[in-house]
Structure formats: C-alpha cells, structure tokens
Design a protein around this motif. Structure first.
Motif, mmCIF file in Angstrom:
data_model
loop_
_atom_site.group_PDB
_atom_site.id
_atom_site.type_symbol
_atom_site.label_atom_id
_atom_site.label_comp_id
_atom_site.label_asym_id
_atom_site.label_seq_id
_atom_site.Cartn_x
_atom_site.Cartn_y
_atom_site.Cartn_z
ATOM 1 N N ILE A 89 0.575 -5.979 -8.214
ATOM 2 C CA ILE A 89 1.731 -6.190 -7.349
ATOM 3 C C ILE A 89 2.830 -5.196 -7.722
ATOM 4 O O ILE A 89 3.240 -5.107 -8.891
ATOM 5 C CB ILE A 89 2.263 -7.631 -7.463
ATOM 6 N N VAL A 90 3.322 -4.449 -6.738
ATOM 7 C CA VAL A 90 4.371 -3.446 -6.958
ATOM 8 C C VAL A 90 5.459 -3.599 -5.897
ATOM 9 O O VAL A 90 5.250 -4.221 -4.856
ATOM 10 C CB VAL A 90 3.790 -2.014 -6.909
ATOM 11 N N ILE A 107 -11.577 -7.292 0.615
ATOM 12 C CA ILE A 107 -11.028 -6.016 0.144
ATOM 13 C C ILE A 107 -11.157 -5.911 -1.371
ATOM 14 O O ILE A 107 -11.669 -4.920 -1.901
ATOM 15 C CB ILE A 107 -9.558 -5.866 0.568
ATOM 16 N N VAL A 108 -10.679 -6.938 -2.100
ATOM 17 C CA VAL A 108 -10.704 -6.855 -3.564
ATOM 18 C C VAL A 108 -12.125 -6.914 -4.110
ATOM 19 O O VAL A 108 -12.381 -6.467 -5.240
ATOM 20 C CB VAL A 108 -9.827 -7.955 -4.206
ATOM 21 N N PRO A 151 -7.729 -16.282 -8.512
ATOM 22 C CA PRO A 151 -8.552 -15.151 -8.983
ATOM 23 C C PRO A 151 -8.418 -13.904 -8.126
ATOM 24 O O PRO A 151 -8.596 -12.792 -8.610
ATOM 25 C CB PRO A 151 -9.978 -15.713 -8.935
ATOM 26 N N ILE A 152 -8.077 -14.086 -6.849
ATOM 27 C CA ILE A 152 -7.893 -12.928 -5.975
ATOM 28 C C ILE A 152 -6.622 -12.184 -6.360
ATOM 29 O O ILE A 152 -6.612 -10.949 -6.491
ATOM 30 C CB ILE A 152 -7.846 -13.370 -4.499
ATOM 31 N N GLU A 153 -5.521 -12.916 -6.565
ATOM 32 C CA GLU A 153 -4.255 -12.285 -6.919
ATOM 33 C C GLU A 153 -4.348 -11.564 -8.261
ATOM 34 O O GLU A 153 -3.658 -10.571 -8.491
ATOM 35 C CB GLU A 153 -3.135 -13.331 -6.957
ATOM 36 N N ASP A 160 -11.775 -1.076 -6.166
ATOM 37 C CA ASP A 160 -11.111 -1.189 -7.458
ATOM 38 C C ASP A 160 -9.680 -0.655 -7.348
ATOM 39 O O ASP A 160 -9.338 0.045 -6.410
ATOM 40 C CB ASP A 160 -11.863 -0.386 -8.517
ATOM 41 N N SER A 161 -8.853 -0.987 -8.338
ATOM 42 C CA SER A 161 -7.473 -0.488 -8.423
ATOM 43 C C SER A 161 -6.683 -0.779 -7.147
ATOM 44 O O SER A 161 -6.074 0.106 -6.546
ATOM 45 C CB SER A 161 -7.472 1.017 -8.709
ATOM 46 N N VAL A 162 -6.695 -2.040 -6.740
ATOM 47 C CA VAL A 162 -6.003 -2.460 -5.518
ATOM 48 C C VAL A 162 -4.535 -2.759 -5.830
ATOM 49 O O VAL A 162 -4.226 -3.542 -6.729
ATOM 50 C CB VAL A 162 -6.671 -3.699 -4.908
#
Length: 218
Positions: A53-54, A158-159, A46-48, A163-165
C-alpha cells in the motif's frame, strides 16, 4: 456433623473462587463476578498482505515487468501500427493530442466497440508515428492481459498472478482503488522530486473488481 457441613461449604466456595464465579469479602458475604470477555483475535486479510500500500507512484518500488513479458489485448509496448492493425483492423476513429511528461504527441486509435484505446508516441505532429506507449481497455471490453486478467476479475486473481503488486487504499464511499505492477525503468519528472517506474500495468477497481486496465510506458 456441623464440622462436616463447614468442610463441604469451604470446598464449594474454594471451587467457585478458582472458577472465578464468586469471591468472599471480609465479612464473608458471597459476591458474584462476571468473567472478563475474551480478547478478540486480529483477523488478517491474506489478499491485502500481498499488496504494497502506497500513497503515490514515487513510493512504489521497481517491479518485474518488461516490454516483453507483459501485454494487454495482445499488444506489447513498442508494437507498431502495422502490428496493431493486423490484430484489430481499422479503428473506429483516430485522434491526436499533446502528452506529458514526454513532451510529445499521442496518436490514438479508438476501437469503441471493443472498449480498446491504443496510443502511439509521436515526437511532434510532423514527425513519423512511433510504437505503442499505452493500451487501455474498459467496459464493454472482453480483452485481457497475457495472464488472463480482464474486466470484472477480482483483486484476488491479480495478486495470484502477479508479484510486487502495489495498491492505493480503498476510497470510500464508492470503494474505488488502484492496483498496479511496475517495471524496473525509472523516469524522473522534470522540475519535480516525483518519479515512477515503467512499464506499468494498472487496474482500476470498484468493490474489489476490475473496471479498467491500462498498460503504459508513460
């Protein structure tokens, strides 16, 4: 009596066939089979799922940060030397170096005991020093963002707070990765197709825990 026994045998065989335990060949020889193993369910993290991911900064889109709604060590982008001095006093040492991509100079204040480095922008070495463009905290710092993120905190914290991490993939074997949140201002790098959004709050992680945090406008 013989007919009854045959009926019982047929009933037993039928039950086993339905249960997948045996089957009958043409010559009526019973053969046992192993039921197929269950297909394992795909476990999601759920964290991922909360992280975009970029591969590079250009793939990360604009985010919610502004100079006003984010700070690190109590310092905002654009703060003056006087404001930083009021918080922390005279730095351990001052240094100056050329900066890209703004084609200017960085006037740095290094607070070594606090694990804090503050960078001010300067157009050139003869022009007046302007506001803060970068704040960096690292070990042994106990300083944190305005949402309470500091050295040693988990990626989950952090997450849960931003938002928008955006994030990079984990780099084996040392389990390093970067996590960051962008602002909405776009800067295109000269003579390149690359660009990024700012301000940026970036955390360097090892084993999914923060080892360095940077708030930057550059």
């Amino acid at each position: 009596m013989i007919q009854l026994n045959k009926g019982i045998i047929i009933a037993i065989v039928s039950a086993l066939i339905i249960g997948g335990g045996v089957y009958y060949s043409v010559n009526k020889e019973a053969k046992f089979t192993t039921p197929p193993a269950p297909i394992p369910s795909i476990q999601t993290n759920p964290i991922e799922e909360k992280i975009h991911i970029v591969n590079n900064s250009s793939e990360a889109g604009p985010g919610p940060l502004t100079k006003e709604n984010v700070s690190l060590a109590g310092i905002h982008i654009g703060d003056s030397q006087e404001q930083v001095f009021k918080l922390y006093g005279e730095p351990t040492k001052k240094e100056q170096f050329h900066s890209t991509p703004f084609h200017g100079w960085i006037h740095g204040w290094n607070y070594e005991e606090l694990g804090l480095f503050v960078s001010f922008y300067r157009k050139n070495e003869f022009e007046p020093i302007q506001g803060v463009v970068d704040v960096l905290v690292s070990v042994p710092s106990t300083l944190h963002t305005n949402k309470g993120i500091g050295i040693g905190d988990s990626i989950e914290k952090i997450v849960d707070n931003y938002d928008s991490v955006n994030g990079s993939k984990i780099h084996d074997p040392d389990n390093y990765r970067d996590i960051w949140i962008n602002g909405a201002n776009k800067f295109s790098i000269e003579n390149s197709n690359d660009f990024y959004y700012y301000p940026t709050l970036r955390a360097n992680l090892q084993n999914e825990h923060v080892i360095r945090i940077e708030l930057s406008n550059i």
